[in-house]
Design an enzyme around this catalytic site. Sequence first.
Site, PDB file in Angstrom:
ATOM      1  N   LYS A   1       0.865  -1.189   0.000  1.00  0.00           N
ATOM      2  CA  LYS A   1       0.000   0.000   0.000  1.00  0.00           C
ATOM      3  C   LYS A   1       0.891   1.225   0.000  1.00  0.00           C
ATOM      4  O   LYS A   1       2.007   1.186   0.516  1.00  0.00           O
ATOM      5  CB  LYS A   1      -0.871   0.024   1.261  1.00  0.00           C
ATOM      6  CG  LYS A   1      -2.084   0.925   1.147  1.00  0.00           C
ATOM      7  CD  LYS A   1      -3.216   0.182   0.458  1.00  0.00           C
ATOM      8  CE  LYS A   1      -4.420   1.036   0.229  1.00  0.00           C
ATOM      9  NZ  LYS A   1      -5.583   0.224  -0.181  1.00  0.00           N
TER      10      LYS A   1
ATOM     11  N   ASP B   1      -7.101   4.273  -4.423  1.00  0.00           N
ATOM     12  CA  ASP B   1      -7.743   4.087  -3.115  1.00  0.00           C
ATOM     13  C   ASP B   1      -8.377   5.450  -2.790  1.00  0.00           C
ATOM     14  O   ASP B   1      -8.631   6.232  -3.716  1.00  0.00           O
ATOM     15  CB  ASP B   1      -6.713   3.662  -2.051  1.00  0.00           C
ATOM     16  CG  ASP B   1      -7.371   3.137  -0.782  1.00  0.00           C
ATOM     17  OD1 ASP B   1      -7.856   1.996  -0.769  1.00  0.00           O
ATOM     18  OD2 ASP B   1      -7.424   3.889   0.227  1.00  0.00           O
TER      19      ASP B   1
HETATM   20  P1  NDP Z   1     -13.110   7.642  -2.421  1.00  0.00           P
HETATM   21  O1  NDP Z   1     -12.039   8.621  -2.253  1.00  0.00           O
HETATM   22  O2  NDP Z   1     -13.756   7.459  -3.741  1.00  0.00           O
HETATM   23  O3  NDP Z   1     -14.286   7.925  -1.359  1.00  0.00           O
HETATM   24  C1  NDP Z   1     -14.022   7.946   0.003  1.00  0.00           C
HETATM   25  C2  NDP Z   1     -15.318   8.230   0.745  1.00  0.00           C
HETATM   26  O4  NDP Z   1     -15.095   8.051   2.133  1.00  0.00           O
HETATM   27  C3  NDP Z   1     -15.786   9.668   0.561  1.00  0.00           C
HETATM   28  O5  NDP Z   1     -17.173   9.694   0.688  1.00  0.00           O
HETATM   29  C4  NDP Z   1     -15.115  10.357   1.749  1.00  0.00           C
HETATM   30  O6  NDP Z   1     -15.778  11.555   2.165  1.00  0.00           O
HETATM   31  C5  NDP Z   1     -15.230   9.308   2.817  1.00  0.00           C
HETATM   32  N1  NDP Z   1     -14.146   9.454   3.784  1.00  0.00           N
HETATM   33  C6  NDP Z   1     -12.819   9.444   3.516  1.00  0.00           C
HETATM   34  N2  NDP Z   1     -12.116   9.638   4.644  1.00  0.00           N
HETATM   35  C7  NDP Z   1     -13.025   9.789   5.612  1.00  0.00           C
HETATM   36  C8  NDP Z   1     -12.935  10.018   6.999  1.00  0.00           C
HETATM   37  N3  NDP Z   1     -11.739  10.156   7.607  1.00  0.00           N
HETATM   38  N4  NDP Z   1     -14.089  10.099   7.715  1.00  0.00           N
HETATM   39  C9  NDP Z   1     -15.294   9.972   7.102  1.00  0.00           C
HETATM   40  N5  NDP Z   1     -15.439   9.766   5.787  1.00  0.00           N
HETATM   41  C10 NDP Z   1     -14.325   9.665   5.065  1.00  0.00           C
HETATM   42  O7  NDP Z   1     -12.495   6.251  -1.899  1.00  0.00           O
HETATM   43  P2  NDP Z   1     -12.997   4.780  -2.166  1.00  0.00           P
HETATM   44  O8  NDP Z   1     -14.466   4.731  -2.295  1.00  0.00           O
HETATM   45  O9  NDP Z   1     -12.163   4.197  -3.241  1.00  0.00           O
HETATM   46  O10 NDP Z   1     -12.539   4.070  -0.816  1.00  0.00           O
HETATM   47  C11 NDP Z   1     -13.416   3.893   0.302  1.00  0.00           C
HETATM   48  C12 NDP Z   1     -12.910   2.754   1.166  1.00  0.00           C
HETATM   49  O11 NDP Z   1     -12.874   1.553   0.381  1.00  0.00           O
HETATM   50  C13 NDP Z   1     -11.501   2.912   1.732  1.00  0.00           C
HETATM   51  O12 NDP Z   1     -11.450   2.300   2.996  1.00  0.00           O
HETATM   52  C14 NDP Z   1     -10.632   2.122   0.747  1.00  0.00           C
HETATM   53  O13 NDP Z   1      -9.441   1.680   1.354  1.00  0.00           O
HETATM   54  C15 NDP Z   1     -11.571   0.963   0.466  1.00  0.00           C
HETATM   55  N6  NDP Z   1     -11.286   0.217  -0.760  1.00  0.00           N
HETATM   56  C16 NDP Z   1     -11.237   0.834  -1.973  1.00  0.00           C
HETATM   57  C17 NDP Z   1     -10.988   0.094  -3.107  1.00  0.00           C
HETATM   58  C18 NDP Z   1     -11.019   0.685  -4.467  1.00  0.00           C
HETATM   59  O14 NDP Z   1     -10.910  -0.074  -5.431  1.00  0.00           O
HETATM   60  N7  NDP Z   1     -11.209   1.984  -4.631  1.00  0.00           N
HETATM   61  C19 NDP Z   1     -10.716  -1.344  -3.036  1.00  0.00           C
HETATM   62  C20 NDP Z   1     -10.867  -1.907  -1.731  1.00  0.00           C
HETATM   63  C21 NDP Z   1     -11.120  -1.136  -0.641  1.00  0.00           C
HETATM   64  P3  NDP Z   1     -15.196  12.986   1.674  1.00  0.00           P
HETATM   65  O15 NDP Z   1     -15.683  13.143   0.280  1.00  0.00           O
HETATM   66  O16 NDP Z   1     -15.801  13.975   2.631  1.00  0.00           O
HETATM   67  O17 NDP Z   1     -13.710  12.906   1.785  1.00  0.00           O
HETATM   68  O1  2IT Z   2      -7.732  -1.717  -0.749  1.00  0.00           O
HETATM   69  C1  2IT Z   2      -7.695  -2.180  -1.905  1.00  0.00           C
HETATM   70  O2  2IT Z   2      -7.823  -3.391  -2.121  1.00  0.00           O
HETATM   71  C2  2IT Z   2      -7.501  -1.263  -3.030  1.00  0.00           C
HETATM   72  N1  2IT Z   2      -7.441  -0.065  -2.813  1.00  0.00           N
HETATM   73  C3  2IT Z   2      -7.347  -1.799  -4.423  1.00  0.00           C
HETATM   74  C4  2IT Z   2      -5.958  -2.303  -4.654  1.00  0.00           C
HETATM   75  C5  2IT Z   2      -5.642  -2.674  -6.075  1.00  0.00           C
HETATM   76  O3  2IT Z   2      -4.448  -2.952  -6.295  1.00  0.00           O
HETATM   77  O4  2IT Z   2      -6.498  -2.696  -6.957  1.00  0.00           O
END
Ligand code: NDP
Ligand code: 2IT
Length: 452
Positions: free
Chosen positions: A130, A170
């Site tokens: 990461k 992410d």
């Molecule tokens: P985005 O940046 O697209 O969205 C993040 C969301 O979470 C936004 O709504 C944001 O609100 C909110 N958020 C972020 N930080 C905080 C915080 N400290 N407190 C409250 N709300 C918060 O990210 P993703 O949707 O890609 O990621 C969301 C989660 O999913 C993370 O935990 C990530 O690690 C996990 N994940 C993502 C993957 C991917 O493929 N993208 C794969 C696997 C897991 P705001 O707009 O106000 O910042």
């Molecule tokens: O937390 C996760 O699994 C991700 N942000 C996606 C990682 C990836 O390599 O696609």
Amino acid sequence: MAVSDHVGFDQFIEGLKKRNPGQPEFVQAVSEVARDIFDFIADKEEYHEYQILRRIAEPDRVVSFRVCWEDDNQDIRVQRGWRVQNNNAIGPYKGGIRFHPSVTESVLKFLAFEQTFKNSLTGLPLGGAKGGANFNPKGKSDHEVMRFSQSFMTELYRHVGEDVDIPAGDIGVGAREIGYMFGEYKRITNKFTGVLTGKGLEYGGSLVRTEATGYGAVYFMQNMLEHAGNAVEGKTCIVSGSGNVATHAVEKLLQLGGKPVTLSDSQGFIHDPDGIDEEKLAWVKEHKTRRYGRIAEYVDSFNGATYHEGERPWSVPGELAFPCATQNEICGEDARMLVDNGCIAVSEGANMPTDRDAAHVFKEAQTLFAPGKAANAGGVALSGLEMSQNATRQSWTDDQLQELLRDLMKGIHDRCVEYGGVKGSEHIDYARGANIAGFVKVGKAMLAYGVV
Ligand code: NDP
Ligand code: 2IT
């Protein structure tokens, strides 16, 4: 040495805390896994002798670097970037990059550790890593994000490569940031390779990668419910977040007949008792993902919805919960509210959104609980498929990839069931199942390598 002479669980945790001072998220993630692994290896001498868990819980390396960039006022800004390469026993390092002001070494170490188990669970040959920086893309111009992303890659490029380490997106890193980083990597190395996943379709990206994490978290829920003789259809769903994962979870829930009623961001949550339908979801995607707006403004566009400043959605009654924002967003009290209000199942779209107390509440209540390392693995699994397409210079169709995603999530579900059975009960402890199933493959590979 007899098994009983080896380091016990309490001693392991004590050492972990000593070695990682000021890193609470990392200690939390390792501790949650360690309990299940210690039980599993109780009678397995070689795992103790070769200190497999101790070695997985020590990243192969942590690279930290300065990222300088110039903002639109021509002021010089200095940020800190990292890449944590946790373990490459079963494949090249793989995992996302997070740009968010809350990023610390502890957060990235916890995420890289979790990623190692998650990637193993997918069944694909992917190690765990990461990276990220304490940079806030919110409120920055496109040019500022471009200059930052390029500067970040100017150092990161030394440590990554299509067979070495393949980053992706992410929190705060989506198609725009990946594009800037890929362009910079290509410029520096003069190579067009699949060094990043989550790329645009025009330059080696894969269909379905954008949707895969949210869709996958809903498929995992569907698999859990079906295994328990239940279904998503007709269920009220509590979703947090409003980014990539949350919006695609809502999209898939609507396709399966679920009724999502909440979304949130870092400022608060909205509750729409009529349900968030396709039209409302399209507004959220446009407003949050493309224009970086606030979820609060939802209530100005849709009658009947309410906004709750500074709160999280777990007090809203519903049968299914999908935490899709960030780590530690469900505490013990939140979990109790969910259970008391009739929540029967939780699927973690985010990484470690449930804190230790909350996990305990779900365990006691025998709530079906899918940990992030299993439930959100669809994203990295699709990344694995993007790597395969890049390596063979092919582009698979939407239908092929949708089917592969469903199959991959079913495979992960079944691996959790294999190791998550609870004696004398029909209940499946998915957290335990995921921890052990993820550990076994990595552990066996490490045993094959000897001490390296
Ligand atoms: P985005 O940046 O697209 O969205 C993040 C969301 O979470 C936004 O709504 C944001 O609100 C909110 N958020 C972020 N930080 C905080 C915080 N400290 N407190 C409250 N709300 C918060 O990210 P993703 O949707 O890609 O990621 C969301 C989660 O999913 C993370 O935990 C990530 O690690 C996990 N994940 C993502 C993957 C991917 O493929 N993208 C794969 C696997 C897991 P705001 O707009 O106000 O910042
Ligand atoms: O937390 C996760 O699994 C991700 N942000 C996606 C990682 C990836 O390599 O696609």
